[in-house]
Structure formats: structure tokens, C-alpha cells
Write a protein that holds these residues in place. Structure first.
Motif, PDB file in Angstrom:
ATOM      1  N   ASP A  86       0.818  -1.218   0.000  1.00 35.70           N
ATOM      2  CA  ASP A  86       0.000   0.000   0.000  1.00 35.70           C
ATOM      3  C   ASP A  86       0.851   1.267   0.000  1.00 35.70           C
ATOM      4  O   ASP A  86       0.536   2.225  -0.697  1.00 35.70           O
ATOM      5  CB  ASP A  86      -0.938   0.032   1.213  1.00 35.70           C
ATOM      6  CG  ASP A  86      -2.112  -0.916   1.055  1.00 35.70           C
ATOM      7  OD1 ASP A  86      -2.335  -1.420  -0.068  1.00 35.70           O
ATOM      8  OD2 ASP A  86      -2.818  -1.148   2.056  1.00 35.70           O
ATOM      9  N   GLN A  87       1.905   1.271   0.787  1.00 33.57           N
ATOM     10  CA  GLN A  87       2.757   2.459   0.887  1.00 33.57           C
ATOM     11  C   GLN A  87       3.356   2.823  -0.473  1.00 33.57           C
ATOM     12  O   GLN A  87       3.376   3.987  -0.856  1.00 33.57           O
ATOM     13  CB  GLN A  87       3.859   2.241   1.915  1.00 33.57           C
ATOM     14  CG  GLN A  87       4.741   3.451   2.119  1.00 33.57           C
ATOM     15  CD  GLN A  87       5.828   3.193   3.154  1.00 33.57           C
ATOM     16  OE1 GLN A  87       5.886   2.134   3.765  1.00 33.57           O
ATOM     17  NE2 GLN A  87       6.689   4.170   3.356  1.00 33.57           N
ATOM     18  N   THR A  88       3.819   1.836  -1.212  1.00 34.74           N
ATOM     19  CA  THR A  88       4.390   2.088  -2.535  1.00 34.74           C
ATOM     20  C   THR A  88       3.322   2.598  -3.493  1.00 34.74           C
ATOM     21  O   THR A  88       3.544   3.561  -4.228  1.00 34.74           O
ATOM     22  CB  THR A  88       5.038   0.808  -3.104  1.00 34.74           C
ATOM     23  OG1 THR A  88       6.018   0.342  -2.171  1.00 34.74           O
ATOM     24  CG2 THR A  88       5.686   1.057  -4.452  1.00 34.74           C
ATOM     25  N   LEU A  89       2.146   1.973  -3.459  1.00 34.28           N
ATOM     26  CA  LEU A  89       1.050   2.437  -4.321  1.00 34.28           C
ATOM     27  C   LEU A  89       0.654   3.867  -3.981  1.00 34.28           C
ATOM     28  O   LEU A  89       0.377   4.667  -4.868  1.00 34.28           O
ATOM     29  CB  LEU A  89      -0.164   1.516  -4.183  1.00 34.28           C
ATOM     30  CG  LEU A  89      -0.076   0.170  -4.871  1.00 34.28           C
ATOM     31  CD1 LEU A  89      -1.330  -0.652  -4.580  1.00 34.28           C
ATOM     32  CD2 LEU A  89       0.114   0.328  -6.365  1.00 34.28           C
ATOM     33  N   GLN A  90       0.640   4.183  -2.695  1.00 34.12           N
ATOM     34  CA  GLN A  90       0.289   5.539  -2.267  1.00 34.12           C
ATOM     35  C   GLN A  90       1.287   6.553  -2.821  1.00 34.12           C
ATOM     36  O   GLN A  90       0.902   7.614  -3.312  1.00 34.12           O
ATOM     37  CB  GLN A  90       0.249   5.609  -0.727  1.00 34.12           C
ATOM     38  CG  GLN A  90      -0.449   6.810  -0.177  1.00 34.12           C
ATOM     39  CD  GLN A  90      -1.945   6.748  -0.433  1.00 34.12           C
ATOM     40  OE1 GLN A  90      -2.556   5.700  -0.365  1.00 34.12           O
ATOM     41  NE2 GLN A  90      -2.538   7.877  -0.738  1.00 34.12           N
ATOM     42  N   ALA A 105      -1.536   3.287 -10.363  1.00 28.13           N
ATOM     43  CA  ALA A 105      -1.401   3.094  -8.918  1.00 28.13           C
ATOM     44  C   ALA A 105      -2.657   3.580  -8.196  1.00 28.13           C
ATOM     45  O   ALA A 105      -3.136   2.928  -7.265  1.00 28.13           O
ATOM     46  CB  ALA A 105      -0.166   3.826  -8.402  1.00 28.13           C
ATOM     47  N   GLU A 106      -3.194   4.708  -8.621  1.00 23.21           N
ATOM     48  CA  GLU A 106      -4.416   5.218  -7.998  1.00 23.21           C
ATOM     49  C   GLU A 106      -5.581   4.253  -8.218  1.00 23.21           C
ATOM     50  O   GLU A 106      -6.378   4.009  -7.321  1.00 23.21           O
ATOM     51  CB  GLU A 106      -4.762   6.596  -8.555  1.00 23.21           C
ATOM     52  CG  GLU A 106      -5.924   7.236  -7.829  1.00 23.21           C
ATOM     53  CD  GLU A 106      -6.171   8.662  -8.273  1.00 23.21           C
ATOM     54  OE1 GLU A 106      -7.356   9.019  -8.415  1.00 23.21           O
ATOM     55  OE2 GLU A 106      -5.199   9.415  -8.479  1.00 23.21           O
ATOM     56  N   LEU A 107      -5.659   3.671  -9.402  1.00 29.42           N
ATOM     57  CA  LEU A 107      -6.702   2.692  -9.693  1.00 29.42           C
ATOM     58  C   LEU A 107      -6.583   1.479  -8.765  1.00 29.42           C
ATOM     59  O   LEU A 107      -7.582   0.984  -8.229  1.00 29.42           O
ATOM     60  CB  LEU A 107      -6.605   2.260 -11.160  1.00 29.42           C
ATOM     61  CG  LEU A 107      -7.620   1.245 -11.646  1.00 29.42           C
ATOM     62  CD1 LEU A 107      -9.040   1.763 -11.481  1.00 29.42           C
ATOM     63  CD2 LEU A 107      -7.340   0.895 -13.105  1.00 29.42           C
ATOM     64  N   ALA A 108      -5.362   1.012  -8.546  1.00 29.77           N
ATOM     65  CA  ALA A 108      -5.150  -0.123  -7.648  1.00 29.77           C
ATOM     66  C   ALA A 108      -5.518   0.234  -6.209  1.00 29.77           C
ATOM     67  O   ALA A 108      -6.131  -0.571  -5.495  1.00 29.77           O
ATOM     68  CB  ALA A 108      -3.696  -0.587  -7.724  1.00 29.77           C
TER      69      ALA A 108
END
Length: 186
Positions: A86-90, A105-108
Motif C-alpha cells: 500500500d505504501q508504494t502504491l500511495q 497506482a491510484e486505480l489499484a
């Protein structure tokens, strides 16, 4: 590319990346670099670098024109993003509007955070569409995604399992006693 493909088949991702590094202009290859980016994505994924694998698949996505292979590639992007914490996607989703990786990333993140509530998911997707109106997932993956990813189910509490400490006592006791297998009385 043949040597890189051979290296990947032997699970030597670093060697494959070194072979692909020798290609200075992949867009000049007969397939405009589609195989090049696919191989690089596979090598990075094999090496455990999912973030770079996603970048390579995004480059590949821009080269694909047929809807079938493009949707297949977008699901590969989706799978690689699913492996990121989650941190990486954020961090990635904080990219400026128009950045393809940030849009992915926002979509995920939207999917992870609101999959259980389909209405909230749709609202957040609508907001995302406004930020990324020309994102490549719009015409391909987004219409297919609700069909492929059912809403998350609430987790149930785990059932306790009792295992006797001293069992079996002798060779004649090969199965657990019936009282251990019986359902609890109401």
C-alpha cells in the motif's frame, strides 16, 4: 532478444536484463519494441522488482493496438500492481495528473480500499476519471474490471482446531477419536 529470452527460461533475470540493455533503440526493432518491453517486464518481475516491471508493461501498453492483447497486458499491469505494498502504491498514486503509472497506482488503491462497497468504488472511479481522462485503462480494463473482480467478502473468524498433545498412543489409533471430529453441540 533471443539470448534474453533464453536467460529468462533459465531463470537468470539479471543476465536477461544485461542482454536487453545492449539494445539502444527498441522502437527501431521490427515489432517496435513490443517483445523487448515484454521481456524486460518479465525479467524485472522475476527479479522481484514489481515496480519496474509495471513501468515496462506500461511502455508496452502504449505500443499495443489490438484490444485483446492490450486488455491482457493491462491485466498483467494490474497483477504486478497487486503485488506492491500500500505504501508504494500511495507514493506512486501521488504523481501528477496525466502520469500513466500514477493513474494505474491510484486505480489499484481505489480497488483495494473500496472493493467491498461497489457504490463507493464507482464514485472514486468517477473522480479518478476526471483526473486521468485519457488514461489507457479507460477504454479497456475499466469496463472489464467489475466483472473480473467481485466485491470483497467480509472475513469470518477462524475456527479453532483442537489437537491432542499425545495422540496416537499406539499403532491401533490411526484416526482421531470421533469426539474430535463431531460438530459442537448446539
Amino acid at each position: 532478444q533471443l539470448l534474453a529470452s533464453l536467460s529468462l527460461s533459465q531463470h537468470r533475470s539479471e543476465q536477461a536484463l544485461a542482454q536487453l540493455q545492449k539494445i539502444s533503440s527498441p522502437e527501431l526493432l521490427p515489432d517496435q519494441g513490443r517483445r523487448y518491453y515484454r521481456l524486460r517486464a518479465e525479467a524485472y518481475a522475476m527479479a522481484g522488482n514489481m515496480q519496474e516491471a509495471v513501468r515496462q508493461l506500461i511502455w508496452l501498453d502504449g505500443l499495443l493496438t489490438d484490444p485483446g492483447p492490450r486488455l491482457e497486458n493491462q491485466y498483467r499491469i494490474w497483477d504486478q500492481l497487486s503485488a506492491l505494498p500500500d505504501q508504494t502504491l500511495q507514493q506512486l498514486s501521488g504523481a501528477p495528473a496525466g502520469d500513466a503509472l500514477g493513474g494505474w497506482a491510484e486505480l489499484a488503491m481505489i480497488s483495494r480500499q473500496s472493493r467491498a462497497d461497489r457504490q463507493q468504488w464507482e464514485q472514486r472511479l468517477e473522480s479518478r476519471r476526471a483526473r486521468f481522462p485519457t488514461h489507457p485503462a479507460q477504454p479497456f480494463l475499466l469496463p472489464d474490471l467489475p466483472v473480473q473482480t467481485p466485491p470483497a467478502r467480509p472475513r469470518t473468524a477462524p475456527l479453532p482446531v483442537l489437537v491432542p498433545l499425545a495422540w496416537p498412543r499406539d499403532a491401533s489409533q490411526t484416526a482421531p477419536p470421533a469426539r474430535l471430529l463431531a460438530p459442537p453441540a448446539p
